[in-house]
Write a protein that holds these residues in place. Structure first.
Motif, PDB file in Angstrom:
ATOM      1  N   ASN A 274       0.818  -1.222   0.000  1.00 14.41           N
ATOM      2  CA  ASN A 274       0.000   0.000   0.000  1.00 14.41           C
ATOM      3  C   ASN A 274       0.844   1.262   0.000  1.00 14.41           C
ATOM      4  OD1 ASN A 274      -1.352  -2.237   1.716  1.00 14.41           O
ATOM      5  ND2 ASN A 274      -3.016  -1.048   0.850  1.00 14.41           N
ATOM      6  N   VAL A 275       0.230   2.326  -0.495  1.00  8.94           N
ATOM      7  CA  VAL A 275       0.864   3.639  -0.452  1.00  8.94           C
ATOM      8  C   VAL A 275       0.034   4.486   0.517  1.00  8.94           C
ATOM      9  CG1 VAL A 275       1.473   5.675  -1.822  1.00  8.94           C
ATOM     10  CG2 VAL A 275       1.619   3.393  -2.842  1.00  8.94           C
ATOM     11  N   PHE A 276       0.718   5.167   1.425  1.00 15.84           N
ATOM     12  CA  PHE A 276       0.011   5.930   2.464  1.00 15.84           C
ATOM     13  C   PHE A 276       0.207   7.430   2.257  1.00 15.84           C
ATOM     14  CE2 PHE A 276       1.106   1.792   4.095  1.00 15.84           C
ATOM     15  CZ  PHE A 276      -0.064   1.358   4.694  1.00 15.84           C
TER      16      PHE A 276
ATOM     17  N   LEU B  90     -13.484   8.118  -1.225  1.00  9.64           N
ATOM     18  CA  LEU B  90     -13.788   7.215  -0.114  1.00  9.64           C
ATOM     19  C   LEU B  90     -13.380   5.780  -0.441  1.00  9.64           C
ATOM     20  CD1 LEU B  90     -17.274   8.591   1.000  1.00  9.64           C
ATOM     21  CD2 LEU B  90     -15.183   8.580   2.352  1.00  9.64           C
ATOM     22  N   VAL B  91     -13.685   5.326  -1.662  1.00 10.33           N
ATOM     23  CA  VAL B  91     -13.326   3.949  -2.045  1.00 10.33           C
ATOM     24  C   VAL B  91     -11.811   3.789  -2.032  1.00 10.33           C
ATOM     25  CG1 VAL B  91     -13.460   2.185  -3.846  1.00 10.33           C
ATOM     26  CG2 VAL B  91     -15.321   3.779  -3.574  1.00 10.33           C
ATOM     27  N   THR B  92     -11.124   4.796  -2.542  1.00  5.77           N
ATOM     28  CA  THR B  92      -9.683   4.687  -2.737  1.00  5.77           C
ATOM     29  C   THR B  92      -8.893   4.800  -1.448  1.00  5.77           C
ATOM     30  OG1 THR B  92     -10.052   5.867  -4.791  1.00  5.77           O
ATOM     31  CG2 THR B  92      -7.781   5.673  -4.101  1.00  5.77           C
ATOM     32  N   ALA B  93      -9.355   5.665  -0.543  1.00  6.53           N
ATOM     33  CA  ALA B  93      -8.457   6.099   0.530  1.00  6.53           C
ATOM     34  C   ALA B  93      -8.745   5.490   1.901  1.00  6.53           C
ATOM     35  CB  ALA B  93      -8.499   7.619   0.625  1.00  6.53           C
TER      36      ALA B  93
ATOM     37  N   ILE C  80      -9.665   1.717 -10.004  1.00  2.00           N
ATOM     38  CA  ILE C  80      -9.638   2.530  -8.795  1.00  2.00           C
ATOM     39  C   ILE C  80      -8.299   2.326  -8.080  1.00  2.00           C
ATOM     40  CG2 ILE C  80     -10.727   2.781  -6.513  1.00  2.00           C
ATOM     41  CD1 ILE C  80     -13.404   2.296  -7.869  1.00  2.00           C
ATOM     42  N   GLY C  81      -7.655   1.191  -8.377  1.00  5.93           N
ATOM     43  CA  GLY C  81      -6.341   0.905  -7.790  1.00  5.93           C
ATOM     44  C   GLY C  81      -6.423   0.520  -6.333  1.00  5.93           C
ATOM     45  N   GLN C  82      -7.519  -0.110  -5.932  1.00  8.45           N
ATOM     46  CA  GLN C  82      -7.690  -0.452  -4.521  1.00  8.45           C
ATOM     47  C   GLN C  82      -8.494  -1.756  -4.418  1.00  8.45           C
ATOM     48  OE1 GLN C  82      -6.854  -0.574  -1.505  1.00  8.45           O
ATOM     49  NE2 GLN C  82      -7.486   1.357  -0.532  1.00  8.45           N
ATOM     50  N   CYS C  83      -8.293  -2.474  -3.298  1.00  3.57           N
ATOM     51  CA  CYS C  83      -9.139  -3.641  -3.028  1.00  3.57           C
ATOM     52  C   CYS C  83     -10.557  -3.151  -2.747  1.00  3.57           C
ATOM     53  CB  CYS C  83      -8.654  -4.361  -1.771  1.00  3.57           C
ATOM     54  SG  CYS C  83      -7.263  -5.436  -2.010  1.00  3.57           S
TER      55      CYS C  83
ATOM     56  N   PRO D 186      -1.299   0.106  -4.423  1.00  3.75           N
ATOM     57  CA  PRO D 186       0.066   0.425  -4.858  1.00  3.75           C
ATOM     58  C   PRO D 186       0.177   1.070  -6.236  1.00  3.75           C
ATOM     59  CG  PRO D 186      -0.346  -1.937  -4.977  1.00  3.75           C
ATOM     60  CD  PRO D 186      -1.574  -1.333  -4.393  1.00  3.75           C
ATOM     61  N   ASP D 187      -0.834   0.917  -7.095  1.00  2.00           N
ATOM     62  CA  ASP D 187      -0.696   1.405  -8.466  1.00  2.00           C
ATOM     63  C   ASP D 187      -1.733   2.496  -8.752  1.00  2.00           C
ATOM     64  OD1 ASP D 187      -0.337   1.835 -11.108  1.00  2.00           O
ATOM     65  OD2 ASP D 187      -0.660  -0.227 -11.758  1.00  2.00           O
TER      66      ASP D 187
END
Ligand SMILES: [Zn+2]
Ligand SMILES: [Zn+2]
Length: 304
Positions: free
Chosen positions: A22-24, A86-89, A158-161, A34-35
């Motif tokens: 993950n990127v924080f 919201l979905v991404t972060a 979206i680049g997220q789970c 990460p992407d």
């Protein structure tokens, strides 16, 4: 006093040594995948669509109050972007790795365990990376390198789970983005219709005179199909209380889904039940002498 302040600023936080990919941002407050390429493309598509619509289309609608049309478009854009953030972060439901330094599958004795959920027996698999028995419905995301609760899928756009804690925002994003593109498509078609009837230049003449309107019409038409299919599929999954991962793997073929409590209860549970708190405090302090090369979890990396 000065020394104490320097030491305090050097304290290691969990997000700084997190073993997943993950990127924080904002000191561990935002947890992203990460992407970022898919997310950038999605955000740019929405913002450029709004820009073309506002500059070229909404300003050129006869017998229509363009201020109202632009205001509604701006509100829809804002709703889409808020849901996207919201979905991404937010933490999608990351499960912390084992804090036991030596817990391998050999120590555990078996690679699977059984639990009973609402009278149905389910197998828990052992994750060799996180060194835990995964809770029911969870899965290890290969992109983010974490086990995630109620794993639905990893969304490349979206680049997220998409999982337990951000699923409802994902569905809200799909529906608001669908309404946004339907709105844009409707007015774009109207502008094309008016211009065609006025000038009589034909479609090729339109392509020369109003290429941006035709491009936006085609793009929003494709987006409506893509988002519409996804929204219908995920509404169906919500109604039967299944994740996309479970559905693709036919998880409940031949055995009942123990989480299916009827359409109304499923919708209430998936969309409106209180969100569980994050299992990981990414801003918690961790042991200062943790060896980062070792890739073992520090004993006190979780918040208390
Ligand atoms: Zn795992
Ligand atoms: Zn992921």
């Amino acid at each position: 006093m000065v020394t104490m302040e320097i030491n305090a600023s050097k304290r290691t936080k969990a997000y700084q040594v997190w073993p997943g990919k993950n990127v924080f941002f904002f000191h561990g407050r935002l947890v992203c995948g990460p992407d970022p390429r898919g997310l950038l493309l999605t955000s740019i598509s929405i913002l450029v669509s709004t820009w073309i619509f506002t500059i070229y289309i909404a300003d050129d609608l006869q017998n229509t109050n363009s201020t109202v049309v632009i205001t509604i478009c701006s509100i829809l854009t804002l709703m889409v972007i808020v849901n996207l953030i919201l979905v991404t972060a937010i933490d999608p439901g990351i499960i912390p790795r084992s804090t036991e330094q030596q817990s391998s599958v050999e120590d555990v004795g078996s690679s699977s365990k059984k639990v009973t959920v609402n009278g149905v027996q389910l197998k828990l698999k052992y994750c060799r990376i996180c060194r835990i028995f995964r809770p029911p419905r969870s899965c290890h995301c290969a992109v983010c390198d974490n086990c995630v609760e109620n794993f639905d899928h990893h969304c490349p756009w979206i680049g997220q789970c998409i999982a337990l804690r951000n699923y409802r925002f994902y569905l809200a994003f799909l529906i608001t983005a669908l309404v946004f593109f339907v709105y844009i498509f409707g007015f774009s078609c109207r502008r094309i219709g008016v211009r065609l009837s006025e000038s009589g230049v034909g479609l090729f003449g339109m392509l020369r005179s109003f290429p941006e309107t035709l491009a936006l019409t085609l793009f929003s038409f494709s987006a409506i199909w893509f988002l519409g299919c996804l929204a219908i599929f995920h509404s169906y999954l919500t109604a039967i209380n299944q994740t996309a991962y479970e559905n693709f793997r036919n998880r409940y073929e031949g055995s009942p889904n123990p989480y299916d409590k009827g359409i109304i209860s499923n919708i209430k549970e998936v969309l409106f039940a209180p969100l569980p708190p994050s299992r990981v405090d990414f801003r918690a302090e961790v042991m200062p002498r943790w060896d980062m090369e070792d890739h073992e979890m520090p004993p006190h990396w979780l918040s208390i």
